[in-house]
Design a protein around this motif. Sequence first.
Motif, mmCIF file in Angstrom:
data_model
loop_
_atom_site.group_PDB
_atom_site.id
_atom_site.type_symbol
_atom_site.label_atom_id
_atom_site.label_comp_id
_atom_site.label_asym_id
_atom_site.label_seq_id
_atom_site.Cartn_x
_atom_site.Cartn_y
_atom_site.Cartn_z
ATOM 1 N N GLY A 20 0.897 -1.476 -0.343
ATOM 2 C CA GLY A 20 0.374 0.139 -0.265
ATOM 3 C C GLY A 20 0.645 0.950 0.043
ATOM 4 N N ASP A 21 -0.008 1.993 0.486
ATOM 5 C CA ASP A 21 0.676 3.443 0.390
ATOM 6 C C ASP A 21 2.102 3.523 1.290
ATOM 7 O OD1 ASP A 21 1.532 6.077 0.078
ATOM 8 O OD2 ASP A 21 -0.155 6.622 2.166
ATOM 9 N N ARG A 22 3.829 4.122 0.866
ATOM 10 C CA ARG A 22 4.256 3.775 1.645
ATOM 11 C C ARG A 22 5.096 5.479 1.972
ATOM 12 N NH1 ARG A 22 8.825 -0.279 -0.663
ATOM 13 N NH2 ARG A 22 7.638 -1.549 0.745
ATOM 14 N N GLY A 23 3.460 6.556 2.550
ATOM 15 C CA GLY A 23 3.960 7.993 2.529
ATOM 16 C C GLY A 23 4.826 9.008 1.804
ATOM 17 N N ASP A 24 5.499 9.970 1.571
ATOM 18 C CA ASP A 24 6.082 10.579 0.546
ATOM 19 C C ASP A 24 7.779 10.733 0.342
ATOM 20 O OD1 ASP A 24 6.293 12.947 -0.534
ATOM 21 O OD2 ASP A 24 5.789 14.141 0.695
ATOM 22 N N SER A 25 7.723 10.601 -0.807
ATOM 23 C CA SER A 25 8.642 10.899 -1.572
ATOM 24 C C SER A 25 10.354 11.223 -0.728
ATOM 25 C CB SER A 25 9.020 11.279 -2.562
ATOM 26 O OG SER A 25 10.541 11.569 -3.094
ATOM 27 N N PRO A 26 11.256 10.737 0.051
ATOM 28 C CA PRO A 26 12.094 11.643 0.815
ATOM 29 C C PRO A 26 13.083 13.269 -0.323
ATOM 30 C CG PRO A 26 13.513 9.698 -0.601
ATOM 31 C CD PRO A 26 12.147 9.622 -0.780
ATOM 32 N N VAL A 27 13.278 12.948 -0.995
ATOM 33 C CA VAL A 27 12.815 14.473 -2.119
ATOM 34 C C VAL A 27 12.637 16.139 -0.632
ATOM 35 C CG1 VAL A 27 13.016 15.791 -4.126
ATOM 36 C CG2 VAL A 27 13.681 13.271 -3.893
ATOM 37 N N PRO A 28 11.362 15.686 -1.421
ATOM 38 C CA PRO A 28 10.633 16.696 -0.564
ATOM 39 C C PRO A 28 11.287 16.575 1.020
ATOM 40 C CG PRO A 28 9.452 15.713 -0.885
ATOM 41 C CD PRO A 28 10.043 15.111 -1.681
ATOM 42 N N THR A 29 11.228 16.080 1.836
ATOM 43 C CA THR A 29 11.535 16.531 3.361
ATOM 44 C C THR A 29 13.358 16.602 3.162
ATOM 45 O OG1 THR A 29 10.637 14.340 3.737
ATOM 46 C CG2 THR A 29 12.113 14.361 4.970
ATOM 47 N N ALA A 30 14.315 15.975 2.325
ATOM 48 C CA ALA A 30 16.015 16.549 2.032
ATOM 49 C C ALA A 30 15.761 17.924 2.111
ATOM 50 C CB ALA A 30 16.320 15.926 1.088
ATOM 51 N N VAL A 31 14.670 19.126 0.941
ATOM 52 C CA VAL A 31 14.729 19.984 0.980
ATOM 53 C C VAL A 31 14.469 20.933 1.985
ATOM 54 C CG1 VAL A 31 13.286 21.629 -0.928
ATOM 55 C CG2 VAL A 31 14.469 19.313 -1.915
ATOM 56 N N ILE A 32 13.029 20.911 2.554
ATOM 57 C CA ILE A 32 12.776 21.153 3.916
ATOM 58 C C ILE A 32 13.618 21.095 4.397
ATOM 59 C CG2 ILE A 32 11.467 21.094 5.760
ATOM 60 C CD1 ILE A 32 9.172 19.807 3.717
ATOM 61 N N ILE A 33 15.200 19.875 5.034
ATOM 62 C CA ILE A 33 15.822 19.993 6.193
ATOM 63 C C ILE A 33 17.032 20.788 5.708
ATOM 64 C CG2 ILE A 33 17.688 18.584 6.988
ATOM 65 C CD1 ILE A 33 15.516 16.054 6.682
ATOM 66 N N PHE A 34 17.707 21.155 4.279
ATOM 67 C CA PHE A 34 18.394 22.058 3.938
ATOM 68 C C PHE A 34 17.409 23.378 3.669
ATOM 69 C CE2 PHE A 34 19.681 24.620 0.231
ATOM 70 C CZ PHE A 34 21.512 24.078 0.377
ATOM 71 N N GLY A 35 16.428 23.496 3.366
ATOM 72 C CA GLY A 35 16.084 24.401 3.808
ATOM 73 C C GLY A 35 16.280 25.784 5.239
ATOM 74 N N LEU A 36 15.716 24.383 6.216
ATOM 75 C CA LEU A 36 16.172 25.065 7.624
ATOM 76 C C LEU A 36 16.972 24.703 8.163
ATOM 77 C CD1 LEU A 36 13.293 21.880 9.552
ATOM 78 C CD2 LEU A 36 13.360 24.864 9.127
ATOM 79 N N VAL A 37 18.642 24.239 7.701
ATOM 80 C CA VAL A 37 20.102 24.308 8.210
ATOM 81 C C VAL A 37 19.614 25.546 7.450
ATOM 82 C CG1 VAL A 37 21.592 23.434 7.182
ATOM 83 C CG2 VAL A 37 20.277 22.035 8.126
ATOM 84 N N ALA A 38 20.109 25.881 6.204
ATOM 85 C CA ALA A 38 20.376 27.601 5.734
ATOM 86 C C ALA A 38 19.941 28.325 6.293
ATOM 87 C CB ALA A 38 19.779 27.366 4.228
ATOM 88 N N VAL A 39 18.454 28.333 7.538
ATOM 89 C CA VAL A 39 18.004 29.508 8.152
ATOM 90 C C VAL A 39 18.571 29.524 9.073
ATOM 91 C CG1 VAL A 39 16.017 30.073 9.217
ATOM 92 C CG2 VAL A 39 15.737 29.433 6.727
ATOM 93 N N ALA A 40 19.064 28.318 9.688
ATOM 94 C CA ALA A 40 19.407 28.858 10.691
ATOM 95 C C ALA A 40 20.950 28.952 11.174
ATOM 96 C CB ALA A 40 19.960 26.587 11.320
ATOM 97 N N MET A 41 21.421 28.773 9.794
ATOM 98 C CA MET A 41 23.082 29.359 9.302
ATOM 99 C C MET A 41 23.274 30.283 9.455
ATOM 100 S SD MET A 41 24.786 26.489 6.875
ATOM 101 C CE MET A 41 26.327 27.424 6.679
#
Length: 67
Positions: A20-41
Amino acid sequence: MSVLTYVHVALRARLAELRGDRGDSPVPTAVIIFGLVAVAMAVTAAALGAANDWMDNIPSHQNPTAP
């Protein structure tokens, strides 16, 4: 119902559940994490700049002179 039929039905149901449904792709999660790291920096750099400016504005120590 024989045990073999029961095991077969249970196994097919479990496999259908796993396909069945396996959830979201890891790409949007990686983009969100990259954005959060950029804001934190950026926030860290701004805080470091403010702290350095504050420390630079502290007058240096001068030995007292006698009148």
